[in-house]
Design an enzyme around this catalytic site. Structure first.
Site, PDB file in Angstrom:
ATOM      1  N   GLU A 102      83.111 -27.299   6.605  1.00  0.00           N
ATOM      2  CA  GLU A 102      83.182 -27.450   5.298  1.00  0.00           C
ATOM      3  C   GLU A 102      82.275 -25.847   5.644  1.00  0.00           C
ATOM      4  O   GLU A 102      81.402 -25.569   6.008  1.00  0.00           O
ATOM      5  CB  GLU A 102      82.385 -28.911   4.531  1.00  0.00           C
ATOM      6  CG  GLU A 102      83.873 -29.618   4.723  1.00  0.00           C
ATOM      7  CD  GLU A 102      82.571 -30.698   3.606  1.00  0.00           C
ATOM      8  OE1 GLU A 102      83.829 -31.413   3.350  1.00  0.00           O
ATOM      9  OE2 GLU A 102      82.070 -31.644   4.817  1.00  0.00           O
ATOM     10  N   CYS A 115      77.014 -20.307   2.092  1.00  0.00           N
ATOM     11  CA  CYS A 115      77.352 -21.050   3.672  1.00  0.00           C
ATOM     12  C   CYS A 115      78.504 -21.442   4.713  1.00  0.00           C
ATOM     13  O   CYS A 115      79.314 -22.447   4.040  1.00  0.00           O
ATOM     14  CB  CYS A 115      76.597 -22.056   3.319  1.00  0.00           C
ATOM     15  SG  CYS A 115      75.500 -23.381   4.637  1.00  0.00           S
ATOM     16  N   CYS A 122      78.732 -28.877  17.608  1.00  0.00           N
ATOM     17  CA  CYS A 122      77.240 -28.198  18.222  1.00  0.00           C
ATOM     18  C   CYS A 122      77.380 -28.711  18.889  1.00  0.00           C
ATOM     19  O   CYS A 122      76.983 -30.397  19.200  1.00  0.00           O
ATOM     20  CB  CYS A 122      75.997 -27.888  16.733  1.00  0.00           C
ATOM     21  SG  CYS A 122      75.293 -26.977  17.573  1.00  0.00           S
ATOM     22  N   CYS A 126      70.681 -31.982  17.555  1.00  0.00           N
ATOM     23  CA  CYS A 126      68.830 -31.755  17.083  1.00  0.00           C
ATOM     24  C   CYS A 126      69.516 -33.568  16.674  1.00  0.00           C
ATOM     25  O   CYS A 126      70.435 -33.747  15.577  1.00  0.00           O
ATOM     26  CB  CYS A 126      68.653 -30.602  15.756  1.00  0.00           C
ATOM     27  SG  CYS A 126      68.595 -29.539  16.349  1.00  0.00           S
ATOM     28  N   CYS A 129      69.890 -34.273  12.953  1.00  0.00           N
ATOM     29  CA  CYS A 129      71.161 -33.364  12.139  1.00  0.00           C
ATOM     30  C   CYS A 129      73.295 -34.009  12.540  1.00  0.00           C
ATOM     31  O   CYS A 129      72.749 -34.211  14.095  1.00  0.00           O
ATOM     32  CB  CYS A 129      71.495 -32.286  13.254  1.00  0.00           C
ATOM     33  SG  CYS A 129      73.201 -30.745  12.415  1.00  0.00           S
ATOM     34  N   LEU A 227      62.137 -24.269  13.439  1.00  0.00           N
ATOM     35  CA  LEU A 227      61.221 -24.571  14.030  1.00  0.00           C
ATOM     36  C   LEU A 227      61.380 -26.202  14.140  1.00  0.00           C
ATOM     37  O   LEU A 227      60.659 -26.540  14.947  1.00  0.00           O
ATOM     38  CB  LEU A 227      60.082 -23.483  13.884  1.00  0.00           C
ATOM     39  CG  LEU A 227      59.169 -23.482  14.661  1.00  0.00           C
ATOM     40  CD1 LEU A 227      59.673 -22.527  15.597  1.00  0.00           C
ATOM     41  CD2 LEU A 227      57.983 -22.763  14.094  1.00  0.00           C
ATOM     42  N   CYS A 345      71.904 -30.118   2.587  1.00  0.00           N
ATOM     43  CA  CYS A 345      71.542 -30.023   4.244  1.00  0.00           C
ATOM     44  C   CYS A 345      71.750 -31.413   4.158  1.00  0.00           C
ATOM     45  O   CYS A 345      71.315 -32.402   4.713  1.00  0.00           O
ATOM     46  CB  CYS A 345      70.617 -29.655   4.335  1.00  0.00           C
ATOM     47  SG  CYS A 345      70.259 -27.656   4.152  1.00  0.00           S
TER      48      CYS A 345
HETATM   49  N1  SAH Z   1      72.344 -23.974  14.255  1.00  0.00           N
HETATM   50  C1  SAH Z   1      71.774 -23.385  13.359  1.00  0.00           C
HETATM   51  C2  SAH Z   1      72.041 -23.242  12.072  1.00  0.00           C
HETATM   52  C3  SAH Z   1      72.381 -24.718  11.518  1.00  0.00           C
HETATM   53  S1  SAH Z   1      71.846 -25.479  10.702  1.00  0.00           S
HETATM   54  C4  SAH Z   1      70.212 -24.300  13.318  1.00  0.00           C
HETATM   55  O1  SAH Z   1      69.539 -25.036  13.657  1.00  0.00           O
HETATM   56  O2  SAH Z   1      69.343 -23.298  12.442  1.00  0.00           O
HETATM   57  C5  SAH Z   1      70.941 -24.845   9.199  1.00  0.00           C
HETATM   58  C6  SAH Z   1      70.070 -25.317   9.005  1.00  0.00           C
HETATM   59  O3  SAH Z   1      69.455 -26.818   8.348  1.00  0.00           O
HETATM   60  C7  SAH Z   1      68.662 -25.455  10.393  1.00  0.00           C
HETATM   61  O4  SAH Z   1      67.666 -25.252   9.767  1.00  0.00           O
HETATM   62  C8  SAH Z   1      68.912 -27.329  10.257  1.00  0.00           C
HETATM   63  O5  SAH Z   1      67.531 -28.021  10.819  1.00  0.00           O
HETATM   64  C9  SAH Z   1      68.972 -27.699   8.535  1.00  0.00           C
HETATM   65  N2  SAH Z   1      68.784 -29.287   9.018  1.00  0.00           N
HETATM   66  C10 SAH Z   1      69.580 -29.480   9.435  1.00  0.00           C
HETATM   67  N3  SAH Z   1      70.233 -31.024   9.485  1.00  0.00           N
HETATM   68  C11 SAH Z   1      68.949 -31.142   8.362  1.00  0.00           C
HETATM   69  C12 SAH Z   1      68.620 -32.052   7.326  1.00  0.00           C
HETATM   70  N4  SAH Z   1      69.476 -33.730   7.369  1.00  0.00           N
HETATM   71  N5  SAH Z   1      67.776 -32.097   5.740  1.00  0.00           N
HETATM   72  C13 SAH Z   1      67.393 -30.845   6.161  1.00  0.00           C
HETATM   73  N6  SAH Z   1      67.777 -29.913   6.840  1.00  0.00           N
HETATM   74  C14 SAH Z   1      68.340 -30.005   7.555  1.00  0.00           C
END
Ligand code: SAH
Length: 367
Positions: A102, A115, A122, A126, A129, A227, A345
Site C-alpha cells: 500500500e 508515502c 519487514c 518493532c 508495528c 528512536l 500509521c
Molecule cells: N522502517 C522505517 C520506516 C517505516 S515506519 C522506520 O522504522 O523508520 C514509519 C514510521 O511509522 C516509523 O517511525 C514507525 O515507527 C512508525 N509506526 C509504526 N507503527 C506505528 C503505529 N502503530 N502507530 C504510529 N506509528 C507507527
C-alpha cells in the site's frame, strides 16, 4: 556482459522501470541504437508514463521493435484507491508476482506527500508495528519503489507538480539499501520526475553501517530516525535492531551525518501510553539529543488489532511535547491522517502477496 544480456540469458524479461538513465543508454547501445535514445525511453516512461515501446514515437522503428521483443515494464497496478474524508488516499498496489503493498497520498497543503514502501513486509520486528509481525516477504526492486511514485503521481494528477516523498511505508529502506538508492536516482533524474532530494525523506530504525553509507551518497535525502525510546533496555524491547546498534551508536552516526545548512535530522518517537511517554522519558530524550541538529516528531500510537499498546491521551502527548519545547527542542506532533479508511500509521493491512501460508497478512505503515 551488460545487465540486459544477463537477464535475457536467464530468461527473465528485463524490467525497463528498474533502469537508471545511464543504464537505459547502455540498453539502447546493446540493442544497436544510439545511446541518447536510452534517455528518450527514460523520458517516455518516467515523465509521460508511457510504458509501451510502440507508443514511443520519436524512437527509430527498429529500436521500438527490439524493445517490444526484449523488455517489459513492471508497473504496480492499482487494485483499490480509497479516499478518506480528510482527502488522504490509500492505494493498494499489486506487483508482478502477486505481492501487494500500500502507498498513501497525503494532501496536506502546502506539501503534497506520497508515502511509499521499500519492502514487502519487514525484518525489523518493532513491537508496535504490524508489518514487523509478518517478517520480510521480499525486497522491492528499484523499479517497484520508483513505480509507486509514478503510479501515485499519475493517479493524483501530480506528474507536473511538486510533491514530497517519504519512505515511511512498509519496510526498512536501509535494509534494502541498493534498490532504495537506485530508486531515488530514478525519481531524481532530470529526464524523469526530477524530484529534488530535499523533497525526499528516508526514515530508518537506525542501521549504523547503512547510515554511514548514506552519509557518503551524492544524492542525499532528508533523514528521519525512528528512536521511540530513551534507554537501551526499553529500545531493545520496542525496536529489536537496537540490540545490534544501541542508542549511543545510532546517535553517534547521526552526529557525524553531514547535514546541509539549516537542515535537521528528524527523530520519530511513537508515544505508547504509560510505556515511553512519561516526563522522565521526555527529559532523557532532551539529554540524548543534546548537541544534535534535531527535530522531534511525536507520533501518538495508532492502535491496531494485535498491538499490545494504547494511544496516550492528548494531555499526555501535550505534556511530553511541552517538556521538549521548554528545553528548546524543535517538536511537532504528527497528525493521524485517513483514520476513516484505516490509512494512518500502523493501520494498513494487506495480503502478503505470494501466499506462503493462507491468511498471512501484511501491514503497511505510513505517516
Ligand atoms: N522502517 C522505517 C520506516 C517505516 S515506519 C522506520 O522504522 O523508520 C514509519 C514510521 O511509522 C516509523 O517511525 C514507525 O515507527 C512508525 N509506526 C509504526 N507503527 C506505528 C503505529 N502503530 N502507530 C504510529 N506509528 C507507527
Amino acid at each position: 556482459m551488460s545487465q540486459k544480456t544477463r537477464q535475457i540469458d536467464r530468461g527473465v524479461a528485463l524490467d525497463l522501470a528498474e533502469l537508471t538513465p545511464g543504464e537505459m543508454e547502455t540498453l539502447a547501445a546493446d540493442l544497436g541504437a544510439e545511446r541518447f535514445h536510452g534517455r528518450q525511453v527514460f523520458r517516455w516512461l518516467h515523465r509521460r508514463g508511457i510504458a509501451d515501446p510502440g507508443q514511443m514515437t520519436d524512437l527509430p522503428r527498429t529500436l521500438r521493435a527490439r524493445l517490444a521483443a526484449t523488455v517489459t515494464v513492471r508497473t504496480p497496478q492499482i487494485v483499490s484507491d480509497l479516499r478518506a474524508a480528510d482527502g488522504t488516499r490509500k492505494f493498494l498496489l499489486g506487483l508482478a508476482d502477486g505481492a501487494r503493498i500500500e502507498s498513501v497520498f497525503i494532501p496536506d497543503t502546502p506539501a503534497l506527500t506520497f508515502c511509499i514502501s521499500t519492502q514487502v513486509g519487514c525484518a525489523m520486528a518493532c513491537s508496535f508495528c504490524l508489518t514487523g509481525r509478518m517478517g520480510l516477504v521480499r525486497n522491492l526492486t528499484a523499479g517497484e519503489i520508483a513505480g509507486q511514485v509514478r503510479v501515485l503521481a499519475g493517479a493524483t494528477g501530480l506528474l507536473e507538480r511538486p510533491f514530497n516523498i517519504v519512505l515511511m511505508g512498509m519496510g526498512e529502506p536501509l535494509h534494502n539499501y541498493d534498490e532504495t538508492m537506485k530508486a531515488l536516482a530514478i525519481i531524481h533524474a532530470d529526464d524523469g520526475l526530477a524530484v529534488s532530494p530535499r523533497r525526499i525523506t528516508l526514515s530508518t530504525v537506525g542501521i549504523v553501517p547503512g547510515l554511514d553509507r548514506l552519509a557518503t551518497e551524492p544524492l542525499m535525502p532528508n533523514l528521519a530516525v525512528s528512536l521511540h525510546a530513551t534507554t537501551d533496555e526499553q529500545r531493545s524491547r520496542l525496536v529489536p535492531p537496537n540490540r545490534k546498534y544501541p542508542l549511543a551508536d545510532v546517535l553517534d552516526a547521526c552526529r557525524r551525518f553531514p547535514l546541509k545548512r539549516r537542515s535537521r535530522i528528524t527523530f520519530e518517537y511513537v508515544l505508547l501510553d504509560q510505556v515511553n511517554d512519561t516526563p522522565d522519558d521526555a527529559r532523557r530524550l532532551v539529554r540524548l539529543l543534546n548537541g544534535l541538529k534535531a527535530k522531534v516528531n511525536l507520533i501518538p500510537l495508532n492502535p491496531a488489532p494485535g498491538i499490545p499498546y494504547d494511544r496516550p491521551s492528548d494531555a499526555r502527548v501535550n505534556r511530553f511535547a511541552q517538556i521538549l519545547a521548554e528545553r528548546h527542542v524543535h517538536v511537532s506532533v504528527r497528525k493521524s491522517r485517513g483514520l476513516d479508511i484505516r490509512a494512518a500509521c500502523g493501520q494498513l493491512i494487506v495480503d502478503g502477496g505470494p501466499r506462503r501460508s493462507s491468511g498471512q497478512q501484511a501491514a503497511v505503515l505510513m505517516r
